[in-house]
Scaffold this motif. Structure first.
Motif, PDB file in Angstrom:
ATOM      1  N   ALA A  26       0.819  -1.205   0.000  1.00  0.00           N
ATOM      2  CA  ALA A  26       0.000   0.000   0.000  1.00  0.00           C
ATOM      3  C   ALA A  26       0.858   1.261   0.000  1.00  0.00           C
ATOM      4  CB  ALA A  26      -0.965  -0.015   1.174  1.00  0.00           C
ATOM      5  N   GLN A  27       1.859   1.281  -0.839  1.00  0.00           N
ATOM      6  CA  GLN A  27       2.755   2.428  -0.881  1.00  0.00           C
ATOM      7  C   GLN A  27       2.952   2.862  -2.320  1.00  0.00           C
ATOM      8  OE1 GLN A  27       6.450   2.232   1.456  1.00  0.00           O
ATOM      9  NE2 GLN A  27       7.535   2.677  -0.417  1.00  0.00           N
ATOM     10  N   THR A  28       2.558   4.076  -2.627  1.00  0.00           N
ATOM     11  CA  THR A  28       2.815   4.604  -3.959  1.00  0.00           C
ATOM     12  C   THR A  28       4.140   5.353  -3.940  1.00  0.00           C
ATOM     13  OG1 THR A  28       1.747   6.731  -3.541  1.00  0.00           O
ATOM     14  CG2 THR A  28       0.320   4.924  -4.310  1.00  0.00           C
ATOM     15  N   ALA A  29       4.639   5.670  -5.119  1.00  0.00           N
ATOM     16  CA  ALA A  29       5.887   6.445  -5.209  1.00  0.00           C
ATOM     17  C   ALA A  29       5.702   7.815  -4.557  1.00  0.00           C
ATOM     18  CB  ALA A  29       6.299   6.585  -6.665  1.00  0.00           C
ATOM     19  N   ALA A  30       4.527   8.397  -4.727  1.00  0.00           N
ATOM     20  CA  ALA A  30       4.263   9.713  -4.124  1.00  0.00           C
ATOM     21  C   ALA A  30       4.241   9.625  -2.606  1.00  0.00           C
ATOM     22  CB  ALA A  30       2.940  10.270  -4.643  1.00  0.00           C
ATOM     23  N   GLU A  31       3.632   8.563  -2.070  1.00  0.00           N
ATOM     24  CA  GLU A  31       3.603   8.387  -0.611  1.00  0.00           C
ATOM     25  C   GLU A  31       5.016   8.187  -0.068  1.00  0.00           C
ATOM     26  OE1 GLU A  31      -0.810   6.369  -0.185  1.00  0.00           O
ATOM     27  OE2 GLU A  31       0.922   5.091  -0.531  1.00  0.00           O
ATOM     28  N   LYS A  32       5.793   7.373  -0.752  1.00  0.00           N
ATOM     29  CA  LYS A  32       7.172   7.141  -0.318  1.00  0.00           C
ATOM     30  C   LYS A  32       7.956   8.440  -0.340  1.00  0.00           C
ATOM     31  CE  LYS A  32      11.337   4.374  -1.077  1.00  0.00           C
ATOM     32  NZ  LYS A  32      12.097   5.305  -0.309  1.00  0.00           N
ATOM     33  N   ALA A  33       7.805   9.222  -1.399  1.00  0.00           N
ATOM     34  CA  ALA A  33       8.513  10.501  -1.501  1.00  0.00           C
ATOM     35  C   ALA A  33       8.081  11.454  -0.394  1.00  0.00           C
ATOM     36  CB  ALA A  33       8.282  11.123  -2.870  1.00  0.00           C
ATOM     37  N   THR A  34       6.783  11.474  -0.098  1.00  0.00           N
ATOM     38  CA  THR A  34       6.266  12.335   0.965  1.00  0.00           C
ATOM     39  C   THR A  34       6.861  11.938   2.306  1.00  0.00           C
ATOM     40  OG1 THR A  34       4.211  12.773  -0.214  1.00  0.00           O
ATOM     41  CG2 THR A  34       4.159  13.075   2.172  1.00  0.00           C
ATOM     42  N   ASP A  59       1.521  17.582   8.143  1.00  0.00           N
ATOM     43  CA  ASP A  59       0.392  18.116   7.386  1.00  0.00           C
ATOM     44  C   ASP A  59      -0.492  16.969   6.882  1.00  0.00           C
ATOM     45  OD1 ASP A  59       1.495  17.076   4.960  1.00  0.00           O
ATOM     46  OD2 ASP A  59       2.543  18.957   4.549  1.00  0.00           O
ATOM     47  N   ALA A  60      -1.566  17.316   6.216  1.00  0.00           N
ATOM     48  CA  ALA A  60      -2.546  16.317   5.768  1.00  0.00           C
ATOM     49  C   ALA A  60      -1.934  15.289   4.815  1.00  0.00           C
ATOM     50  CB  ALA A  60      -3.747  17.004   5.120  1.00  0.00           C
ATOM     51  N   ALA A  61      -1.086  15.739   3.901  1.00  0.00           N
ATOM     52  CA  ALA A  61      -0.463  14.816   2.944  1.00  0.00           C
ATOM     53  C   ALA A  61       0.465  13.838   3.675  1.00  0.00           C
ATOM     54  CB  ALA A  61       0.310  15.589   1.878  1.00  0.00           C
ATOM     55  N   GLN A  62       1.213  14.344   4.638  1.00  0.00           N
ATOM     56  CA  GLN A  62       2.099  13.479   5.414  1.00  0.00           C
ATOM     57  C   GLN A  62       1.297  12.479   6.229  1.00  0.00           C
ATOM     58  OE1 GLN A  62       4.061  16.688   7.416  1.00  0.00           O
ATOM     59  NE2 GLN A  62       5.820  16.680   6.035  1.00  0.00           N
ATOM     60  N   GLN A  63       0.221  12.928   6.844  1.00  0.00           N
ATOM     61  CA  GLN A  63      -0.622  12.040   7.644  1.00  0.00           C
ATOM     62  C   GLN A  63      -1.220  10.940   6.783  1.00  0.00           C
ATOM     63  OE1 GLN A  63      -3.402  14.505   9.796  1.00  0.00           O
ATOM     64  NE2 GLN A  63      -1.757  15.598  10.845  1.00  0.00           N
ATOM     65  N   ALA A  64      -1.686  11.307   5.588  1.00  0.00           N
ATOM     66  CA  ALA A  64      -2.280  10.314   4.682  1.00  0.00           C
ATOM     67  C   ALA A  64      -1.236   9.300   4.216  1.00  0.00           C
ATOM     68  CB  ALA A  64      -2.924  11.014   3.488  1.00  0.00           C
ATOM     69  N   ALA A  65      -0.039   9.781   3.878  1.00  0.00           N
ATOM     70  CA  ALA A  65       1.023   8.878   3.414  1.00  0.00           C
ATOM     71  C   ALA A  65       1.451   7.926   4.523  1.00  0.00           C
ATOM     72  CB  ALA A  65       2.215   9.691   2.907  1.00  0.00           C
ATOM     73  N   VAL A  66       1.608   8.445   5.733  1.00  0.00           N
ATOM     74  CA  VAL A  66       1.991   7.600   6.863  1.00  0.00           C
ATOM     75  C   VAL A  66       0.911   6.555   7.123  1.00  0.00           C
ATOM     76  CG1 VAL A  66       2.323   7.584   9.374  1.00  0.00           C
ATOM     77  CG2 VAL A  66       3.589   9.206   7.954  1.00  0.00           C
ATOM     78  N   ALA A  67      -0.348   6.962   7.105  1.00  0.00           N
ATOM     79  CA  ALA A  67      -1.451   6.020   7.353  1.00  0.00           C
ATOM     80  C   ALA A  67      -1.464   4.912   6.300  1.00  0.00           C
ATOM     81  CB  ALA A  67      -2.786   6.758   7.372  1.00  0.00           C
ATOM     82  N   SER A  68      -1.256   5.258   5.051  1.00  0.00           N
ATOM     83  CA  SER A  68      -1.264   4.276   3.976  1.00  0.00           C
ATOM     84  C   SER A  68      -0.100   3.297   4.105  1.00  0.00           C
ATOM     85  CB  SER A  68      -1.210   4.988   2.625  1.00  0.00           C
ATOM     86  OG  SER A  68      -1.183   4.050   1.580  1.00  0.00           O
ATOM     87  N   ILE A  69       1.091   3.825   4.345  1.00  0.00           N
ATOM     88  CA  ILE A  69       2.259   2.956   4.481  1.00  0.00           C
ATOM     89  C   ILE A  69       2.120   2.071   5.715  1.00  0.00           C
ATOM     90  CG2 ILE A  69       4.745   2.945   4.941  1.00  0.00           C
ATOM     91  CD1 ILE A  69       4.882   5.412   3.012  1.00  0.00           C
ATOM     92  N   ASN A  70       1.639   2.636   6.810  1.00  0.00           N
ATOM     93  CA  ASN A  70       1.439   1.825   8.013  1.00  0.00           C
ATOM     94  C   ASN A  70       0.411   0.722   7.790  1.00  0.00           C
ATOM     95  OD1 ASN A  70       3.396   2.996   9.610  1.00  0.00           O
ATOM     96  ND2 ASN A  70       1.992   4.370  10.669  1.00  0.00           N
ATOM     97  N   ALA A  71      -0.615   0.985   7.002  1.00  0.00           N
ATOM     98  CA  ALA A  71      -1.612  -0.050   6.700  1.00  0.00           C
ATOM     99  C   ALA A  71      -0.960  -1.192   5.924  1.00  0.00           C
ATOM    100  CB  ALA A  71      -2.774   0.545   5.905  1.00  0.00           C
ATOM    101  N   GLY A  72      -0.097  -0.868   4.983  1.00  0.00           N
ATOM    102  CA  GLY A  72       0.619  -1.897   4.236  1.00  0.00           C
ATOM    103  C   GLY A  72       1.553  -2.702   5.120  1.00  0.00           C
ATOM    104  N   ARG A  73       2.242  -2.003   6.018  1.00  0.00           N
ATOM    105  CA  ARG A  73       3.129  -2.705   6.947  1.00  0.00           C
ATOM    106  C   ARG A  73       2.329  -3.625   7.866  1.00  0.00           C
ATOM    107  NH1 ARG A  73       7.813   1.487   9.116  1.00  0.00           N
ATOM    108  NH2 ARG A  73       8.672   2.031   7.067  1.00  0.00           N
ATOM    109  N   ALA A  74       1.195  -3.149   8.337  1.00  0.00           N
ATOM    110  CA  ALA A  74       0.359  -3.973   9.223  1.00  0.00           C
ATOM    111  C   ALA A  74      -0.026  -5.277   8.533  1.00  0.00           C
ATOM    112  CB  ALA A  74      -0.881  -3.195   9.657  1.00  0.00           C
TER     113      ALA A  74
END
Length: 120
Positions: A26-34, A59-74
């Motif tokens: 659950a990690q896009t290139a944009a999320e990883k870059a963020t 910020d909101a973009a950072q929070q969304a990226a962290v949430a998405s990556i954490n969901a993938g890790r989970a």
């Protein structure tokens, strides 16, 4: 759990990260870059539970990226836990100890078990 079991869970998570298709983590290139930029800025760090956390408010973009990556890790931790007959929490902690902590770059933050944010 014995130390060798702990290492094996970490190795299983590392293998899963290496072979998992991008959607599985659950990690896009944009999320990883963020997240990478947020780590470099000292906003986001790695935690002993194997998840990303906020060193300071993001910020909101950072929070969304962290949430998405954490969901993938989970998801990866649940899969590694099932394969190794341990808890998902143990798999996450093992991933931090055996994989993630070694990837923290100088200047980035990490939070060891029972400790506060530490800059590498």
């Amino acid at each position: 759990m014995q130390k060798t079991d702990f290492f094996n869970v970490g190795a299983a998570v590392l293998l899963a990260l290496a072979v998992a298709p991008p959607a599985a983590v659950a990690q896009t290139a944009a999320e990883k870059a963020t997240v990478d930029a947020a780590k470099a800025a000292g906003v986001v760090g790695e935690q002993a539970d194997g998840f990303l956390g906020f060193v300071k408010p993001g910020d909101a973009a950072q929070q969304a990226a962290v949430a998405s990556i954490n969901a993938g890790r989970a998801q990866l931790y649940r899969e590694a836990a099932a394969e190794n007959k341990v808890s998902a929490a143990a798999a996450g902690a093992s991933a931090f100890t055996n994989v993630i902590q070694g990837r923290v770059k100088p200047g980035e933050y990490y939070k060891p078990a029972g400790g506060g944010w530490t800059r590498k």
